[in-house]
Design a protein around this motif. Structure first.
Motif: not given
Length: 457
Positions: A146-154
């Motif tokens: 549930c972080t900002p979505p920039h980090f989702r892929a990693e």
């Protein structure tokens, strides 16, 4: 790639060509619930077309051994997701928290204690950009991303490699590179028998599901197009404080920066675009977008977007979103057909505008009705926990990659003023934001507003 601007990218460079457009087309209109058990034979002659039936939606996941979840990203939505997970069934625990800010951890712990009497041990609260790794390694079975979505892929990649089941909040990426990474991780998760559920809630919301079922079964005829609108007020923002580094300012103000959120067309409007994608069942050939900014006072995003999507059979859809205070607010999710049109939230009309069906919401206080709509923020976790405990693997990752990419191609078209094709998006090496993370300057990102006709493409 040169990422000095948020919209500088090379459409011609091929990236992971094996994930082509046809491989990305959603294979089932039912998203997270899959195709199994949905198609049942109707009574009558065997030549009659099979009709889609509603799958059973449990009000609570079945009991079983304790399932431990770790929350990565402890802001408001993350804390809400943790509470939703706990409400999904018996023997569910939140056992670890991760965030880059201590105050987010503290607020989340306080709310979990106050609202569910859940206490998280100090040794299971992790701070920093690497906190996601520590949460994943803390002994959890599920991660809530549930972080900002920039980090989702990693974070998705790390969770799959560690063989954890995943809840990933929408959107699943902010750029094509991230979207393709999530798709590759989803394929690994499938091979490993892991379940993945995303936060696009409408596909698990019973009134939306029943409306979509009726349209699939032909009640408005053949689909000819769609009109999708989400108009609302301005989002929150944070004024930069003297003690904040540039990175902290951007992270605390993340919904106003494209590299962190994907702009509101991707971060919020994805709900409505995903509904459209659910009905249309194919990816568009191209997007023609418009947009601009008049009122935002921070960040680098637009106030409004208007995008036309064109499909292989000549079908066109129109999508528009605005975030400006003092204007008319409305949501429209209209699917047009040869015999009528549908409001995806629960109504079907004939071509003259007469309501011919509407969802039979139960009377207030009637908790036993078969038409009761469970809170979809809880329902998605019920489905995830049920899949884990029954061994019936569940994933809506492919559908959510598609929906995310559809919003991204619309955003890029609006930013640049140029038509953008699906093939260009699939081959784009666009990556937003820095490659390494530290509290200090963010030289790769400039707080500059995209200008159509000027921005590089």
């Amino acid at each position: 790639m040169n990422s000095n601007t948020l919209f500088n990218f090379n459409f011609n460079k091929m990236t992971k060509p094996e994930l082509n457009r046809r491989n990305f087309i959603t294979k089932t209109a039912w998203g997270t619930l899959g195709a199994a058990g949905i198609l049942t034979s109707c009574s009558g002659p065997s030549t009659k077309k099979e009709e889609v039936q509603l799958p059973e939606l449990l009000e609570q996941a079945p009991d079983g051994e304790v399932i431990r979840a770790g929350l990565i990203g402890c802001g408001g939505r993350g804390t809400g997701a943790a509470l939703n997970f706990l409400d999904a069934g018996p023997n569910l625990q939140i056992t670890a928290l991760g965030d880059v800010f201590q105050d987010k951890i503290d607020n989340c712990r306080s709310k979990l204690k106050a609202e569910r009497n859940v206490e998280i041990a100090d040794e299971n609260c992790f701070i920093g950009f690497d906190s996601y790794e520590k949460v994943i390694d803390s002994g959890v079975d599920v991660v809530l991303l549930c972080t900002p979505p920039h980090f989702r892929a990693e974070h998705v990649e790390a969770a799959v490699n560690a063989r954890k089941h995943i809840f990933m909040e929408k959107p699943i990426a902010v750029d094509p590179v991230g979207a393709r990474s999530v798709m590759a991780s989803a394929k690994k998760a499938e091979a490993a028998g892991l379940s993945m559920v995303s936060g696009t809630i409408r596909r698990v919301q019973k009134d939306y599901m029943e409306t979509q079922r009726r349209v699939v079964n032909g009640e408005i005829g053949e689909i000819t197009g769609a009109n999708i609108i989400r108009n609302g007020g301005a989002l929150w923002y944070r004024t930069r404080q003297p003690e904040w580094t540039e990175m902290e300012y951007m992270l605390r103000n993340w919904v106003n920066f494209c590299w962190l959120s994907g702009d509101h067309i991707t971060e919020q409007f994805i709900h409505e675009v995903d509904v459209m994608n659910w009905y249309i069942g194919q990816n568009p050939l191209r997007a023609v977008g418009w947009g601009g900014r008049q009122r935002r006072i921070t960040g680098d995003q637009y106030d409004f977007f208007s995008v036309e999507y064109e499909y292989e059979n000549g079908l066109r859809t129109h999508c528009a979103a605005r975030q400006i205070n003092g204007c008319t607010n409305k949501k429209v999710q209209q699917i047009n057909g040869t015999k009528g049109y549908a409001d995806a939230a629960g109504k079907i009309y004939d071509l003259k505008g007469n309501v011919v069906w509407e969802y039979p919401y139960p009377e207030e206080g009637d908790t036993d009705s078969e038409w009761k709509v469970t809170n979809p923020y809880v329902q998605e976790h019920i489905n995830l926990v049920t899949a884990i405990r029954t061994g019936n693997r569940l994933s809506d990752a492919e559908a959510q990659v598609n929906s995310t990419l559809i919003t991204i191609m619309g955003r890029i078209s609006a930013y640049t003023g140029k038509d953008v094709s699906w093939e260009e998006i699939m081959n784009s090496d666009l990556y937003l934001g820095p490659k390494t993370y530290a509290f200090g300057p963010v030289s790769e990102v400039k707080e500059e507003i995209p200008l159509a006709g000027v921005s590089n493409a």
